[in-house]
Scaffold this motif. Sequence first.
Motif, short mmCIF file in Angstrom:
data_model
loop_
_atom_site.label_atom_id
_atom_site.label_comp_id
_atom_site.label_asym_id
_atom_site.label_seq_id
_atom_site.Cartn_x
_atom_site.Cartn_y
_atom_site.Cartn_z
N ALA A 153 -7.66 -27.25 -2.71
CA ALA A 153 -7.69 -27.04 -4.17
C ALA A 153 -9.11 -26.97 -4.70
N LYS A 154 -10.08 -26.73 -3.84
CA LYS A 154 -11.49 -26.64 -4.24
C LYS A 154 -12.02 -25.22 -4.12
N LEU A 155 -11.55 -24.47 -3.12
CA LEU A 155 -12.11 -23.15 -2.85
C LEU A 155 -11.90 -22.20 -4.02
N GLU A 156 -10.68 -22.01 -4.45
CA GLU A 156 -10.39 -21.11 -5.57
C GLU A 156 -11.02 -21.62 -6.86
N LEU A 157 -11.01 -22.92 -7.06
CA LEU A 157 -11.58 -23.50 -8.27
C LEU A 157 -13.08 -23.23 -8.34
N GLN A 158 -13.80 -23.53 -7.27
CA GLN A 158 -15.25 -23.33 -7.29
C GLN A 158 -15.61 -21.85 -7.32
#
Length: 121
Positions: A61-66
Amino acid sequence: MQLRLIKYFTLVVIIFICSCGNKQGNGNETVYKGIYSFGPDAKSFKDCDNGREYWVTDESAKLELQYSQMNIEKPYVPVYVELQGVKIKSGKEGMGSEYDSTLVVKKLIKITKEIPQDMCN
Protein backbone atom coordinates in the motif's frame (compact mmCIF):
# COMPACT_ATOMS: atom_id res chain seq x y z
CA MET A 1 4.29 -36.82 35.22
CA GLN A 2 5.11 -38.62 31.97
CA LEU A 3 1.81 -37.54 30.38
CA ARG A 4 2.53 -33.92 31.28
CA LEU A 5 5.99 -34.21 29.66
CA ILE A 6 4.45 -35.65 26.47
CA LYS A 7 1.94 -32.78 26.31
CA TYR A 8 4.72 -30.24 26.83
CA PHE A 9 6.88 -31.83 24.11
CA THR A 10 3.91 -31.90 21.71
CA LEU A 11 3.24 -28.22 22.35
CA VAL A 12 6.90 -27.33 21.70
CA VAL A 13 6.84 -29.28 18.42
CA ILE A 14 3.64 -27.53 17.28
CA ILE A 15 5.10 -24.10 18.06
CA PHE A 16 8.28 -25.00 16.19
CA ILE A 17 6.35 -26.14 13.11
CA CYS A 18 4.22 -22.99 13.08
CA SER A 19 7.23 -20.69 13.39
CA CYS A 20 9.01 -22.50 10.54
CA GLY A 21 5.98 -22.05 8.30
CA ASN A 22 6.02 -18.28 8.81
CA LYS A 23 9.72 -18.02 8.02
CA GLN A 24 9.25 -19.86 4.73
CA GLY A 25 6.75 -17.25 3.55
CA ASN A 26 9.23 -14.43 4.19
CA GLY A 27 12.13 -16.46 2.82
CA ASN A 28 10.70 -16.26 -0.69
CA GLU A 29 10.80 -12.46 -0.71
CA THR A 30 13.52 -10.92 -2.86
CA VAL A 31 14.74 -7.37 -3.45
CA TYR A 32 14.00 -6.21 -7.00
CA LYS A 33 15.40 -3.12 -8.73
CA GLY A 34 13.75 -1.78 -11.83
CA ILE A 35 11.34 0.51 -13.64
CA TYR A 36 7.74 0.87 -12.44
CA SER A 37 4.92 2.35 -14.52
CA PHE A 38 1.41 3.02 -13.25
CA GLY A 39 -1.79 4.02 -15.04
CA PRO A 40 -5.48 3.24 -15.30
CA ASP A 41 -5.02 0.01 -17.27
CA ALA A 42 -1.58 -1.23 -16.24
CA LYS A 43 0.76 -1.57 -13.31
CA SER A 44 4.05 -2.96 -14.58
CA PHE A 45 7.60 -3.52 -13.40
CA LYS A 46 10.64 -4.08 -15.63
CA ASP A 47 13.48 -5.84 -13.80
CA CYS A 48 16.84 -4.12 -14.40
CA ASP A 49 18.74 -7.37 -13.92
CA ASN A 50 17.04 -9.49 -16.58
CA GLY A 51 14.78 -7.12 -18.56
CA ARG A 52 11.64 -9.15 -17.82
CA GLU A 53 8.34 -7.38 -17.28
CA TYR A 54 5.84 -8.25 -14.57
CA TRP A 55 2.34 -7.21 -13.60
CA VAL A 56 2.39 -5.56 -10.16
CA THR A 57 0.16 -6.10 -7.15
CA ASP A 58 0.92 -3.67 -4.31
CA GLU A 59 0.33 -5.37 -0.95
CA SER A 60 2.52 -2.78 0.76
CA ALA A 61 0.00 0.00 0.00
CA LYS A 62 3.04 2.29 -0.38
CA LEU A 63 4.07 1.92 -4.03
CA GLU A 64 0.96 3.36 -5.68
CA LEU A 65 0.58 5.97 -2.93
CA GLN A 66 4.12 7.30 -3.23
CA TYR A 67 3.94 7.19 -7.05
CA SER A 68 0.81 9.36 -6.97
CA GLN A 69 2.46 11.76 -4.48
CA MET A 70 5.34 12.41 -6.92
CA ASN A 71 3.08 14.84 -8.86
CA ILE A 72 3.47 12.97 -12.14
CA GLU A 73 1.03 14.62 -14.54
CA LYS A 74 0.61 11.84 -17.11
CA PRO A 75 -0.07 8.14 -16.56
CA TYR A 76 2.59 5.52 -17.26
CA VAL A 77 5.59 7.77 -16.58
CA PRO A 78 8.37 5.36 -15.53
CA VAL A 79 10.13 5.70 -12.19
CA TYR A 80 12.98 3.74 -10.63
CA VAL A 81 12.04 1.54 -7.68
CA GLU A 82 13.68 -0.85 -5.28
CA LEU A 83 11.23 -3.12 -3.56
CA GLN A 84 10.89 -6.35 -1.69
CA GLY A 85 8.43 -8.84 -3.08
CA VAL A 86 7.48 -12.25 -4.37
CA LYS A 87 6.92 -13.42 -7.94
CA ILE A 88 3.85 -15.56 -8.60
CA LYS A 89 2.25 -16.93 -11.76
CA SER A 90 -0.28 -14.51 -13.26
CA GLY A 91 -3.92 -15.49 -13.65
CA LYS A 92 -5.30 -16.51 -17.03
CA GLU A 93 -8.05 -13.88 -17.01
CA GLY A 94 -8.46 -10.27 -15.99
CA MET A 95 -5.93 -7.57 -15.27
CA GLY A 96 -2.36 -8.76 -15.63
CA SER A 97 -3.23 -11.91 -17.58
CA GLU A 98 -1.02 -10.79 -20.49
CA TYR A 99 2.03 -11.15 -18.20
CA ASP A 100 3.58 -14.52 -17.35
CA SER A 101 4.25 -13.50 -13.75
CA THR A 102 3.01 -11.04 -11.18
CA LEU A 103 5.29 -9.27 -8.74
CA VAL A 104 3.59 -8.98 -5.36
CA VAL A 105 5.12 -5.98 -3.58
CA LYS A 106 5.56 -6.53 0.14
CA LYS A 107 7.74 -3.51 0.95
CA LEU A 108 8.78 -0.37 -0.92
CA ILE A 109 12.44 0.41 -0.32
CA LYS A 110 13.06 3.30 -2.74
CA ILE A 111 11.20 5.27 -5.42
CA THR A 112 12.66 8.09 -7.54
CA LYS A 113 12.10 9.83 -10.86
CA GLU A 114 15.84 9.52 -11.56
CA ILE A 115 16.45 6.29 -13.45
CA PRO A 116 20.08 5.14 -13.15
CA GLN A 117 21.43 4.74 -16.70
CA ASP A 118 24.21 2.40 -15.61
CA MET A 119 21.67 -0.08 -14.22
CA CYS A 120 18.51 0.21 -16.28
CA ASN A 121 18.55 0.91 -19.99
